[in-house]
Design an enzyme around this catalytic site. Structure first.
Site, PDB file in Angstrom:
ATOM      1  N   HIS A  17       0.848  -1.195   0.000  1.00 57.59           N
ATOM      2  CA  HIS A  17       0.000   0.000   0.000  1.00 57.59           C
ATOM      3  C   HIS A  17       0.884   1.244   0.000  1.00 57.59           C
ATOM      4  O   HIS A  17       2.097   1.172   0.215  1.00 57.59           O
ATOM      5  CB  HIS A  17      -0.954  -0.006   1.195  1.00 57.59           C
ATOM      6  CG  HIS A  17      -0.291   0.063   2.538  1.00 57.59           C
ATOM      7  ND1 HIS A  17       0.498  -0.964   3.025  1.00 57.59           N
ATOM      8  CD2 HIS A  17      -0.287   1.024   3.511  1.00 57.59           C
ATOM      9  CE1 HIS A  17       0.945  -0.641   4.222  1.00 57.59           C
ATOM     10  NE2 HIS A  17       0.493   0.569   4.538  1.00 57.59           N
ATOM     11  N   HIS A  19       1.366   3.972   1.898  1.00 55.44           N
ATOM     12  CA  HIS A  19       1.726   4.778   3.050  1.00 55.44           C
ATOM     13  C   HIS A  19       3.240   4.924   3.047  1.00 55.44           C
ATOM     14  O   HIS A  19       3.965   3.983   2.716  1.00 55.44           O
ATOM     15  CB  HIS A  19       1.250   4.142   4.357  1.00 55.44           C
ATOM     16  CG  HIS A  19      -0.130   4.570   4.747  1.00 55.44           C
ATOM     17  ND1 HIS A  19      -0.981   3.783   5.511  1.00 55.44           N
ATOM     18  CD2 HIS A  19      -0.824   5.718   4.491  1.00 55.44           C
ATOM     19  CE1 HIS A  19      -2.131   4.430   5.698  1.00 55.44           C
ATOM     20  NE2 HIS A  19      -2.057   5.592   5.082  1.00 55.44           N
ATOM     21  N   ASP A  21       5.779   4.897   5.021  1.00 54.71           N
ATOM     22  CA  ASP A  21       6.733   3.983   5.651  1.00 54.71           C
ATOM     23  C   ASP A  21       6.844   2.661   4.910  1.00 54.71           C
ATOM     24  O   ASP A  21       7.705   1.836   5.242  1.00 54.71           O
ATOM     25  CB  ASP A  21       6.354   3.741   7.122  1.00 54.71           C
ATOM     26  CG  ASP A  21       4.939   3.216   7.297  1.00 54.71           C
ATOM     27  OD1 ASP A  21       4.073   3.534   6.469  1.00 54.71           O
ATOM     28  OD2 ASP A  21       4.694   2.478   8.281  1.00 54.71           O
ATOM     29  N   HIS A  22       6.006   2.455   3.906  1.00 54.24           N
ATOM     30  CA  HIS A  22       6.050   1.208   3.144  1.00 54.24           C
ATOM     31  C   HIS A  22       6.572   1.383   1.718  1.00 54.24           C
ATOM     32  O   HIS A  22       6.823   0.380   1.045  1.00 54.24           O
ATOM     33  CB  HIS A  22       4.662   0.569   3.104  1.00 54.24           C
ATOM     34  CG  HIS A  22       4.234   0.000   4.415  1.00 54.24           C
ATOM     35  ND1 HIS A  22       4.363  -1.325   4.740  1.00 54.24           N
ATOM     36  CD2 HIS A  22       3.695   0.601   5.508  1.00 54.24           C
ATOM     37  CE1 HIS A  22       3.916  -1.528   5.971  1.00 54.24           C
ATOM     38  NE2 HIS A  22       3.500  -0.366   6.455  1.00 54.24           N
ATOM     39  N   HIS A 268       5.123  -5.899  12.048  1.00 53.08           N
ATOM     40  CA  HIS A 268       4.598  -4.527  12.079  1.00 53.08           C
ATOM     41  C   HIS A 268       4.135  -4.138  13.475  1.00 53.08           C
ATOM     42  O   HIS A 268       3.001  -3.719  13.691  1.00 53.08           O
ATOM     43  CB  HIS A 268       3.446  -4.387  11.064  1.00 53.08           C
ATOM     44  CG  HIS A 268       3.160  -2.961  10.685  1.00 53.08           C
ATOM     45  ND1 HIS A 268       2.334  -2.147  11.412  1.00 53.08           N
ATOM     46  CD2 HIS A 268       3.573  -2.200   9.645  1.00 53.08           C
ATOM     47  CE1 HIS A 268       2.245  -0.960  10.843  1.00 53.08           C
ATOM     48  NE2 HIS A 268       3.003  -0.965   9.760  1.00 53.08           N
TER      49      HIS A 268
END
Length: 319
Positions: A17, A19, A21-22, A268
């Site tokens: 996805h 976001h 931080d990813h 996570h």
């Protein structure tokens, strides 16, 4: 850069996805791979899979930073559905790049949800199948399942001898799925002398989520050898976890139990959960997340993921 993986062995990258931080580190990763690579005009592109909008982000990042890669790349985008996130958070990025042509030929496939399978077919070859399925998060998120195709079963040597077939080239043909005709005119089909196929291994990796969308996830993850599932907050924080589109150990374990997976790996974690060596007064130990998940799974061991962790999944044997 700290991993034991060599740059040249990375051929596919999957983004769950969008976001930060990813995926903010993706342009830097691509540039690092380029620094460790040699120019090769015949090298196949690195395939990148992720939600709609990812291609535009990579193009713009490379353009603004004047970065030039020594290898080609292709971005394949998954078109999400509106029920993957709160209505007010959904963004339609289909307008991006309509009038632009990638200078590096990065134009890949636009992948829409298969309405029958309720999933996205990403890759299929002779050895494996890789699909994506929908998750519910604050923005559209996806899970991925990698499954080996069944291997051909063993030859029933005794049955072959009884049929008058001696060890030799005919064994190889039958093993490869080709029927053979004996000198006496008898035809032997592979199904006559092969034992049942040997199931392949299956790995399921879920991105950030507070649940799944549709029925595909449970079917695809059924009896997986390894399920990697997020557990951002502990069970006492379930309401907060769901509010922010995340899961708890119990939520992850319930899904794992429904899917009858062989091994659950939690990942996570919020930074509030500390390893034993770093715990201070009032801190919650990260092992509490493991305990909570295992209590749902009737004591089945749960693994807490760590950076660079390696999990061996043995090949399955003939039943």
């Amino acid at each position: 850069m700290k991993s034991h993986l060599k740059a040249g062995r990375i051929t596919k990258i999957f983004i769950t996805h969008l976001h930060g931080d990813h995926f903010f580190g993706l342009p830097g990763l691509l540039c690092t791979l380029s620094l460790q690579s040699s120019p090769d005009l015949n090298k196949p592109p690195v395939d990148i899979y992720g939600p709609l909008g990812l291609r535009h982000f990579i193009w713009r990042s490379m353009e603004l930073s004047h970065s030039q890669l020594l290898f080609p790349y292709t971005v394949h985008e998954l078109v999400p559905t509106r029920d993957q996130c709160p209505t007010e958070e959904f963004r339609d990025f289909s307008y991006l790049d309509r009038d632009e042509v990638s200078p590096e030929g990065a134009q890949g496939r636009i992948l829409h949800l298969d309405p029958v399978e309720d999933s996205y077919l990403l890759i299929e070859d002779e050895q494996l199948v890789l699909k994506a399925f929908r998750l519910c998060h604050r923005i559209p998120s996806f899970g991925f399942v990698v499954e080996e195709k069944p291997r051909t079963g063993k030859l029933n040597v005794q049955k072959l001898k009884d049929l008058g077939v001696q060890p030799g080239p005919l064994y190889g043909k039958l093993k490869n799925g080709t029927a053979v005709v004996l000198e006496n005119g008898v035809t032997i089909s592979p199904s006559d002398v092969l034992e049942d196929p040997i199931p392949g291994r299956k790995i399921c990796i879920l991105g950030d989520c507070s649940g799944v969308v549709g029925d595909a996830a449970m079917k695809l993850c059924c009896e997986a050898d390894v399920l990697i599932h997020e557990a951002t907050l502990d069970d006492t924080q379930e309401e907060k976890a769901r509010e922010h589109g995340h899961s708890t150990p119990k939520m992850a374990a319930v899904f794992a139990k429904l899917c009858k997976v062989k091994k659950l790996v939690l990942t996570h974690f919020s930074q509030r959960y500390k390893p034993a060596a770093q715990r201070g007064e009032g801190d919650t130990g990260i092992t509490e997340l493991k305990r909570q998940a295992e209590s749902v799974l009737d004591g089945q061991e749960v693994t807490l993921a760590e950076d660079f962790m390696t999990i061996e999944i043995p090949m399955k044997k003939q039943k």
